[in-house]
Write an enzyme that holds these catalytic residues in place. Structure first.
Site, PDB file in Angstrom:
ATOM      1  N   SER A 144      15.452   0.558  -4.994  1.00 27.21           N
ATOM      2  CA  SER A 144      15.506   1.903  -5.140  1.00 27.21           C
ATOM      3  C   SER A 144      16.808   2.097  -5.712  1.00 27.21           C
ATOM      4  O   SER A 144      17.847   1.418  -5.473  1.00 27.21           O
ATOM      5  CB  SER A 144      15.563   2.659  -3.821  1.00 27.21           C
ATOM      6  OG  SER A 144      16.162   4.232  -4.011  1.00 27.21           O
ATOM      7  N   TYR A 157      18.268   3.857   5.229  1.00 26.00           N
ATOM      8  CA  TYR A 157      17.243   3.687   4.204  1.00 26.00           C
ATOM      9  C   TYR A 157      18.116   3.138   3.084  1.00 26.00           C
ATOM     10  O   TYR A 157      17.661   1.950   2.462  1.00 26.00           O
ATOM     11  CB  TYR A 157      16.562   4.931   3.606  1.00 26.00           C
ATOM     12  CG  TYR A 157      15.808   4.777   2.634  1.00 26.00           C
ATOM     13  CD1 TYR A 157      14.492   4.034   2.512  1.00 26.00           C
ATOM     14  CD2 TYR A 157      16.070   5.079   1.319  1.00 26.00           C
ATOM     15  CE1 TYR A 157      13.599   3.691   1.470  1.00 26.00           C
ATOM     16  CE2 TYR A 157      15.219   5.049   0.006  1.00 26.00           C
ATOM     17  CZ  TYR A 157      13.913   4.256   0.314  1.00 26.00           C
ATOM     18  OH  TYR A 157      13.187   4.033  -0.735  1.00 26.00           O
TER      19      TYR A 157
HETATM   20  P1  NDP Z   1       4.150   5.550  -0.299  1.00 22.50           P
HETATM   21  O1  NDP Z   1       4.473   6.091   0.845  1.00 22.50           O
HETATM   22  O2  NDP Z   1       3.050   6.160  -1.373  1.00 22.50           O
HETATM   23  O3  NDP Z   1       3.990   4.003  -0.288  1.00 22.50           O
HETATM   24  C1  NDP Z   1       4.390   3.040   0.737  1.00 22.50           C
HETATM   25  C2  NDP Z   1       3.261   1.963   0.951  1.00 22.50           C
HETATM   26  O4  NDP Z   1       3.798   1.193   1.757  1.00 22.50           O
HETATM   27  C3  NDP Z   1       2.113   2.924   1.646  1.00 22.50           C
HETATM   28  O5  NDP Z   1       0.842   2.402   0.733  1.00 22.50           O
HETATM   29  C4  NDP Z   1       1.860   2.153   2.929  1.00 22.50           C
HETATM   30  O6  NDP Z   1       0.661   2.035   3.084  1.00 22.50           O
HETATM   31  C5  NDP Z   1       2.679   0.882   2.802  1.00 22.50           C
HETATM   32  N1  NDP Z   1       3.247   0.347   3.854  1.00 22.50           N
HETATM   33  C6  NDP Z   1       4.123   1.162   4.670  1.00 22.50           C
HETATM   34  N2  NDP Z   1       4.638   0.445   5.886  1.00 22.50           N
HETATM   35  C7  NDP Z   1       3.735  -0.519   5.681  1.00 22.50           C
HETATM   36  C8  NDP Z   1       3.715  -1.894   6.380  1.00 22.50           C
HETATM   37  N3  NDP Z   1       4.292  -2.061   7.783  1.00 22.50           N
HETATM   38  N4  NDP Z   1       2.699  -2.865   6.209  1.00 22.50           N
HETATM   39  C9  NDP Z   1       2.229  -2.538   5.064  1.00 22.50           C
HETATM   40  N5  NDP Z   1       2.172  -1.798   4.435  1.00 22.50           N
HETATM   41  C10 NDP Z   1       2.954  -0.691   4.564  1.00 22.50           C
HETATM   42  O7  NDP Z   1       5.659   5.622  -1.245  1.00 22.50           O
HETATM   43  P2  NDP Z   1       5.986   4.827  -2.599  1.00 22.50           P
HETATM   44  O8  NDP Z   1       5.121   4.491  -3.499  1.00 22.50           O
HETATM   45  O9  NDP Z   1       7.092   5.870  -3.100  1.00 22.50           O
HETATM   46  O10 NDP Z   1       6.691   3.801  -2.120  1.00 22.50           O
HETATM   47  C11 NDP Z   1       6.551   2.299  -2.577  1.00 22.50           C
HETATM   48  C12 NDP Z   1       8.131   1.692  -2.717  1.00 22.50           C
HETATM   49  O11 NDP Z   1       9.042   2.559  -3.721  1.00 22.50           O
HETATM   50  C13 NDP Z   1       8.779   1.801  -1.309  1.00 22.50           C
HETATM   51  O12 NDP Z   1       9.560   0.466  -1.120  1.00 22.50           O
HETATM   52  C14 NDP Z   1       9.945   2.702  -1.497  1.00 22.50           C
HETATM   53  O13 NDP Z   1      11.014   2.578  -0.817  1.00 22.50           O
HETATM   54  C15 NDP Z   1      10.118   2.606  -3.130  1.00 22.50           C
HETATM   55  N6  NDP Z   1      10.744   3.729  -3.958  1.00 22.50           N
HETATM   56  C16 NDP Z   1      10.266   5.071  -3.818  1.00 22.50           C
HETATM   57  C17 NDP Z   1      10.854   5.969  -4.456  1.00 22.50           C
HETATM   58  C18 NDP Z   1      10.231   7.501  -4.499  1.00 22.50           C
HETATM   59  O14 NDP Z   1      10.955   8.397  -5.010  1.00 22.50           O
HETATM   60  N7  NDP Z   1       9.048   7.589  -4.103  1.00 22.50           N
HETATM   61  C19 NDP Z   1      12.341   5.874  -5.130  1.00 22.50           C
HETATM   62  C20 NDP Z   1      12.813   4.552  -4.893  1.00 22.50           C
HETATM   63  C21 NDP Z   1      11.937   3.388  -4.258  1.00 22.50           C
HETATM   64  P3  NDP Z   1       0.003   2.037   4.629  1.00 22.50           P
HETATM   65  O15 NDP Z   1       0.965   3.335   5.522  1.00 22.50           O
HETATM   66  O16 NDP Z   1      -1.500   1.990   4.656  1.00 22.50           O
HETATM   67  O17 NDP Z   1       0.423   0.845   5.222  1.00 22.50           O
END
Ligand code: NDP
Length: 249
Positions: A144, A157
């Site tokens: 990020s 975070y």
């Molecule tokens: P989402 O919340 O849509 O996606 C996060 C995903 O991670 C979900 O599909 C969730 O699925 C999965 N997840 C969370 N915990 C677990 C776990 N313990 N095991 C397996 N899967 C897990 O958010 P984003 O798409 O935005 O996030 C994706 C990445 O991008 C993250 O690493 C985030 O930090 C990063 N990011 C996002 C930004 C933004 O502005 N959105 C900016 C910068 C970075 P489930 O709950 O079904 O497990």
């Protein structure tokens, strides 16, 4: 737009929503076989069905990145063979003033964003190294822009993301000579579910103001960056991609 990822075998963590979902979809549309990993089995099944209906190949594997993944990895190898493209995308963002002492949130973020990423990497390292001997092999870590920023309430975070960026850059020094590319992707504000798991109305309101102030990226914009990087010629490693909304400063 699609890319040429024919004959590639990918694993995308956090494929149940947001950046992971769009990345899995684009990798599949670009010709890769894609294993979808996250905890929500129903969301993964829907995505797998969508990819299959389009003529692609996808496998839904419900798993928690913090758990023992040996069975999940075996299922993936049985179905698709050796993995040569891993996208470590699963992550969680929780925010509160540090004075609240929310060690429950700290543990969840450290366990998922850092230990989970390492856990998944470990289970597919042999595959990536074997693939890198004579073909393309990619480890993509979604960090990020928060890795480099300071602002209130997000100390833990952003620290987890600083760890991901630093870890990723260092992994490259070990994997690169073995033929495995390592790409760190640092997204800016992206419209996904990421900010919906917080429980502090003031923090929620602050995030809403951020999102209203600029046109955020779409998850598909990050998918495009991942598919672009992993489809370059084998000797080209786009090692560090910072992808921001144009208006975000
Ligand atoms: P989402 O919340 O849509 O996606 C996060 C995903 O991670 C979900 O599909 C969730 O699925 C999965 N997840 C969370 N915990 C677990 C776990 N313990 N095991 C397996 N899967 C897990 O958010 P984003 O798409 O935005 O996030 C994706 C990445 O991008 C993250 O690493 C985030 O930090 C990063 N990011 C996002 C930004 C933004 O502005 N959105 C900016 C910068 C970075 P489930 O709950 O079904 O497990």
């Amino acid at each position: 737009m699609t890319y040429d990822l024919t004959n590639r075998t990918a694993v995308v963590t956090g494929a149940a929503s947001g950046i992971g979902e769009e990345t899995a979809l684009l990798l599949a549309r670009s010709g890769a076989k894609v294993a979808l990993l996250a905890r929500r089995a129903d969301r993964l099944a829907d995505l797998a069905a969508k990819i299959t209906a389009e003529g692609g190949r996808a496998l839904a594997v419900a798993a928690d990145v913090t758990a023992d993944l040996s069975e999940a990895a075996a299922t993936i190898r049985d179905a698709f063979g050796r993995v040569d493209l891993l996208v470590n995308n699963a992550g969680v963002m929780l925010a509160n003033p540090i004075t609240e002492g929310r060690s429950d949130e700290w543990s969840r973020m450290i366990d998922t964003n850092i230990s989970g990423l390492l856990n998944v990497t470990r289970v597919f390292t042999e595959d990536l190294v074997a693939a890198g001997v004579d073909g393309p092999a990619d480890l993509v870590n979604i960090s990020s822009i928060g890795a480099h920023l300071t602002f209130p309430n997000y100390a833990v975070y952003t620290a987890t993301k600083a760890a991901v960026t630093h870890l990723s850059a260092n992994l490259r020094t070990e994997f690169g000579p073995l033929g495995v590319r390592v790409t760190t992707v640092e997204p800016g504000l992206t419209g996904t579910e990421l900010g919906t798991h917080m429980d502090n109305p003031e923090v929620d309101a602050h995030l809403a103001r951020w999102l209203a102030a600029v046109e955020p990226l779409a998850a598909a914009d990050l998918a495009d960056a991942v598919a672009y990087a992993t489809s370059r010629a084998r000797h080209v490693n786009l090692s560090h991609l910072v992808v921001q909304p144009t208006a975000q400063v």
